[in-house]
Design an enzyme around this catalytic site. Structure first.
Site, PDB file in Angstrom:
ATOM      1  N   GLN A  23       0.654  -1.090   0.280  1.00 36.73           N
ATOM      2  CA  GLN A  23       0.047  -0.115  -0.448  1.00 36.73           C
ATOM      3  C   GLN A  23       0.808   0.955   0.203  1.00 36.73           C
ATOM      4  O   GLN A  23       1.996   1.526   0.473  1.00 36.73           O
ATOM      5  CB  GLN A  23      -0.751   0.080   1.475  1.00 36.73           C
ATOM      6  CG  GLN A  23      -1.330   0.990   1.966  1.00 36.73           C
ATOM      7  CD  GLN A  23      -2.386   2.430   1.065  1.00 36.73           C
ATOM      8  OE1 GLN A  23      -3.283   1.331   0.839  1.00 36.73           O
ATOM      9  NE2 GLN A  23      -2.238   3.615   1.073  1.00 36.73           N
ATOM     10  N   THR A  24       0.628   2.248  -1.112  1.00 36.36           N
ATOM     11  CA  THR A  24       1.443   3.442  -0.589  1.00 36.36           C
ATOM     12  C   THR A  24       0.846   4.259  -0.777  1.00 36.36           C
ATOM     13  O   THR A  24       0.108   4.407  -1.805  1.00 36.36           O
ATOM     14  CB  THR A  24       2.618   3.305  -1.754  1.00 36.36           C
ATOM     15  OG1 THR A  24       2.761   4.484  -1.205  1.00 36.36           O
ATOM     16  CG2 THR A  24       2.550   3.104  -3.131  1.00 36.36           C
ATOM     17  N   ARG A  25       1.032   5.667  -0.266  1.00 33.51           N
ATOM     18  CA  ARG A  25      -0.071   6.809  -1.134  1.00 33.51           C
ATOM     19  C   ARG A  25       1.293   8.555  -1.592  1.00 33.51           C
ATOM     20  O   ARG A  25       0.972   9.195  -1.652  1.00 33.51           O
ATOM     21  CB  ARG A  25      -1.039   7.199   0.212  1.00 33.51           C
ATOM     22  CG  ARG A  25      -0.457   8.160   1.144  1.00 33.51           C
ATOM     23  CD  ARG A  25      -1.593   7.794   2.197  1.00 33.51           C
ATOM     24  NE  ARG A  25      -1.238   7.943   3.502  1.00 33.51           N
ATOM     25  CZ  ARG A  25      -0.642   8.986   4.522  1.00 33.51           C
ATOM     26  NH1 ARG A  25      -0.629  10.476   4.947  1.00 33.51           N
ATOM     27  NH2 ARG A  25      -0.132   8.743   5.990  1.00 33.51           N
TER      28      ARG A  25
ATOM     29  N   HIS B 127      10.213   5.922  -3.059  1.00 34.56           N
ATOM     30  CA  HIS B 127      11.999   6.283  -3.434  1.00 34.56           C
ATOM     31  C   HIS B 127      13.200   5.019  -2.606  1.00 34.56           C
ATOM     32  O   HIS B 127      12.609   3.946  -2.742  1.00 34.56           O
ATOM     33  CB  HIS B 127      12.244   7.904  -1.692  1.00 34.56           C
ATOM     34  CG  HIS B 127      11.771   8.555  -2.810  1.00 34.56           C
ATOM     35  ND1 HIS B 127      11.939   8.971  -3.998  1.00 34.56           N
ATOM     36  CD2 HIS B 127      10.757   9.760  -1.780  1.00 34.56           C
ATOM     37  CE1 HIS B 127      10.910  10.664  -3.660  1.00 34.56           C
ATOM     38  NE2 HIS B 127      10.761  10.457  -2.523  1.00 34.56           N
TER      39      HIS B 127
ATOM     40  N   HIS C  25      11.187   2.650   0.428  1.00 36.61           N
ATOM     41  CA  HIS C  25      10.158   2.012  -0.110  1.00 36.61           C
ATOM     42  C   HIS C  25      10.397   0.371  -1.456  1.00 36.61           C
ATOM     43  O   HIS C  25       9.757   0.065  -1.343  1.00 36.61           O
ATOM     44  CB  HIS C  25       8.845   2.536  -0.212  1.00 36.61           C
ATOM     45  CG  HIS C  25       8.407   3.198   1.228  1.00 36.61           C
ATOM     46  ND1 HIS C  25       7.558   4.264   0.960  1.00 36.61           N
ATOM     47  CD2 HIS C  25       8.591   2.530   2.099  1.00 36.61           C
ATOM     48  CE1 HIS C  25       7.538   4.330   2.311  1.00 36.61           C
ATOM     49  NE2 HIS C  25       8.239   3.518   2.555  1.00 36.61           N
TER      50      HIS C  25
ATOM     51  N   ARG D  27       6.061   1.194   8.983  1.00 37.35           N
ATOM     52  CA  ARG D  27       6.464   2.008  10.386  1.00 37.35           C
ATOM     53  C   ARG D  27       5.578   3.578  10.106  1.00 37.35           C
ATOM     54  O   ARG D  27       5.149   4.066   8.618  1.00 37.35           O
ATOM     55  CB  ARG D  27       8.003   3.211  10.571  1.00 37.35           C
ATOM     56  CG  ARG D  27       8.820   1.888  11.177  1.00 37.35           C
ATOM     57  CD  ARG D  27       9.623   2.747  11.909  1.00 37.35           C
ATOM     58  NE  ARG D  27      10.355   3.938  11.567  1.00 37.35           N
ATOM     59  CZ  ARG D  27      11.154   4.674  12.445  1.00 37.35           C
ATOM     60  NH1 ARG D  27      11.737   4.491  13.581  1.00 37.35           N
ATOM     61  NH2 ARG D  27      11.368   6.076  12.455  1.00 37.35           N
ATOM     62  N   ASP D  28       4.670   4.178  10.857  1.00 35.92           N
ATOM     63  CA  ASP D  28       3.633   4.683  10.604  1.00 35.92           C
ATOM     64  C   ASP D  28       2.690   4.585   9.571  1.00 35.92           C
ATOM     65  O   ASP D  28       1.709   6.007   8.654  1.00 35.92           O
ATOM     66  CB  ASP D  28       4.151   5.930  10.441  1.00 35.92           C
ATOM     67  CG  ASP D  28       4.889   6.319  11.745  1.00 35.92           C
ATOM     68  OD1 ASP D  28       4.367   6.293  12.934  1.00 35.92           O
ATOM     69  OD2 ASP D  28       6.031   7.270  11.942  1.00 35.92           O
ATOM     70  N   HIS D  29       1.870   3.470   9.301  1.00 36.17           N
ATOM     71  CA  HIS D  29       1.481   2.865   8.101  1.00 36.17           C
ATOM     72  C   HIS D  29      -0.138   4.170   8.161  1.00 36.17           C
ATOM     73  O   HIS D  29      -0.967   3.767   9.981  1.00 36.17           O
ATOM     74  CB  HIS D  29       0.534   1.838   8.481  1.00 36.17           C
ATOM     75  CG  HIS D  29       0.238   1.424   7.352  1.00 36.17           C
ATOM     76  ND1 HIS D  29       1.040   0.620   6.015  1.00 36.17           N
ATOM     77  CD2 HIS D  29      -1.006   1.030   6.628  1.00 36.17           C
ATOM     78  CE1 HIS D  29      -0.313   0.488   5.421  1.00 36.17           C
ATOM     79  NE2 HIS D  29      -1.609   0.822   5.571  1.00 36.17           N
ATOM     80  N   ALA D  30      -1.261   5.089   7.528  1.00 37.54           N
ATOM     81  CA  ALA D  30      -1.637   5.069   7.010  1.00 37.54           C
ATOM     82  C   ALA D  30      -1.886   6.221   8.378  1.00 37.54           C
ATOM     83  O   ALA D  30      -3.143   6.611   8.985  1.00 37.54           O
ATOM     84  CB  ALA D  30      -3.405   4.333   7.330  1.00 37.54           C
TER      85      ALA D  30
END
Ligand code: ZN
Length: 378
Positions: A188-190, A194, A197, A283-286
């Site tokens: 998942q990405t928004r 780079h 990831h 880390r810090d997903h969503a």
């Protein structure tokens, strides 16, 4: 006819892929209309396609209460976020038409019930805050005061913003099966991808059959990089640096809720419906702002028994280029200190790109940087 082994893939959540698409009924024009917000339209389309299996419509009170309080549907399946339709008051009939933002009919909802809900309670439980400054909380507080529940039949789906990337769960499953994949990891990405990831998707890809790069293209915050720019970044990166036959790029049509840990679980369940057996959780997903702890989105997986979710999370640390190792690394695999890492803050990267400067190749691929520079300058 070629028979492909879709039964090798992970089963959808609840066992069956839901399909709530159907014919437009003759009496649409005589029914009361309910206009959906963009978030509700995203949810509606994902119900239609089976991305939210086992949901067949907007949630009733029993599901809603157990979801917000115990992170399970009334029937016992894990589920972490409400999928509800907010309305001003009771409908006049037992069926209503759901319309898009332009007022055009898209679906019929068979009314099961309407119930009042407590916005502060939902905010506290789902977002872990009642702060109006949180974008998910702000949207919740702006909603109408009741939830209307019932099964939907969707007869007109929205035109996808990226038609070439629009694949329903049945389609990604078919492609995975055709390629002979069984173990598939979803990413998942928004954000633009780079080197950090890129590295973690490739570490994951080393251990499975295929990678689904599944950027979210529904609503995001105004200061996130626009989806069309991100899609060009993804295509550029995948075209240059990934083996084509082991990666699939497709768009995830959900709207961001910024619910951090609960959204990480929800994202994993949705990707299971698309056929992913594994799901990357960084880390810090969503997350957004400082509302969640760095590892909360990983720790929440421990609140479920492993067999419950079925889809396997793959947890990653922050990764970086280490000039001593001469490779991408993380604190899990590299003993060197911060002084040996190529680190650029988000603010610094934006400054460089805005000034037309290409960041170091250890931070981002130059081809991706060029796409972003053009976007910042355009
Ligand atoms: Zn190192």
């Amino acid at each position: 006819m070629t028979v492909v082994a879709e039964d090798r893939l992970i089963a959808p959540h609840g066992g069956m892929l839901v399909d709530r698409t159907g014919e437009r009924p003759d009496d649409v024009d005589s029914l009361e209309r309910v206009q959906l917000t963009s978030r509700e339209l995203s949810d509606l389309d994902m119900i239609a396609s089976g991305a939210l299996s086992p949901l067949e419509g907007f949630m009733g009170q029993a599901d809603y209460e157990r979801v917000i309080e115990e992170m399970h549907l009334a029937g016992g399946l894990p589920w972490t976020l409400p999928v509800c339709l907010a309305v001003a008051g009771p409908p006049t009939g037992d069926r209503v038409v759901l319309t898009d933002g332009a007022g055009d009919p898209a679906a019929v909802l068979d009314v099961a019930e309407m119930f009042a809900y407590d916005k502060e309670q939902e905010a506290e439980l789902c977002f872990r805050t009642t702060d109006h400054a949180h974008p998910g909380v702000a949207r919740l507080y702006a909603q109408k005061p009741f939830y209307l529940a019932g099964r939907v039949t969707v007869f007109r789906r929205p035109a996808p913003p990226f038609p070439e990337l629009a694949l329903d769960p049945a389609e990604t499953r078919r492609i995975f099966a055709e390629r002979g994949w069984k173990r598939v990891v979803g990413f998942q990405t928004r954000n633009p991808i780079h080197r950090a990831h890129e590295y973690l998707t490739k570490v994951a890809l080393e251990t499975v059959d295929g990678l689904l790069v599944h950027p979210l293209v529904g609503d995001t915050k105004a200061d996130d990089v626009p989806a069309e720019v991100r899609v060009e970044c993804y295509q550029t990166l995948l075209g240059g640096y990934y083996p084509e036959e082991r990666v699939l790029l497709s768009a995830f049509p959900a709207a961001m809720r910024y619910a951090g840990p609960r959204e990480a679980i929800w994202h994993a369940i949705c990707r299971k419906n698309y056929g992913c057996s594994h799901f990357i959780v960084g880390r810090d997903h969503a997350g957004v702002g400082g509302y969640y702890g760095t590892y909360d989105a990983q720790l929440i997986f421990d609140e479920f028994a492993a067999h419950e979710l079925d889809v396997e999370p793959m947890f990653f640390e922050h990764t970086f280029w280490c000039s001593v190792c001469g490779s991408m690394a993380s604190t899990k695999s590299c003993p060197h200190g911060p002084e040996d890492r190529v680190f650029l803050s988000g603010t610094k990267v934006r400054e460089m790109l805005g000034a037309g400067e290409v960041p170091p190749v250890e931070f981002t691929r130059p081809e991706v940087a060029r796409v972003l520079i053009d976007a910042y300058r355009g």
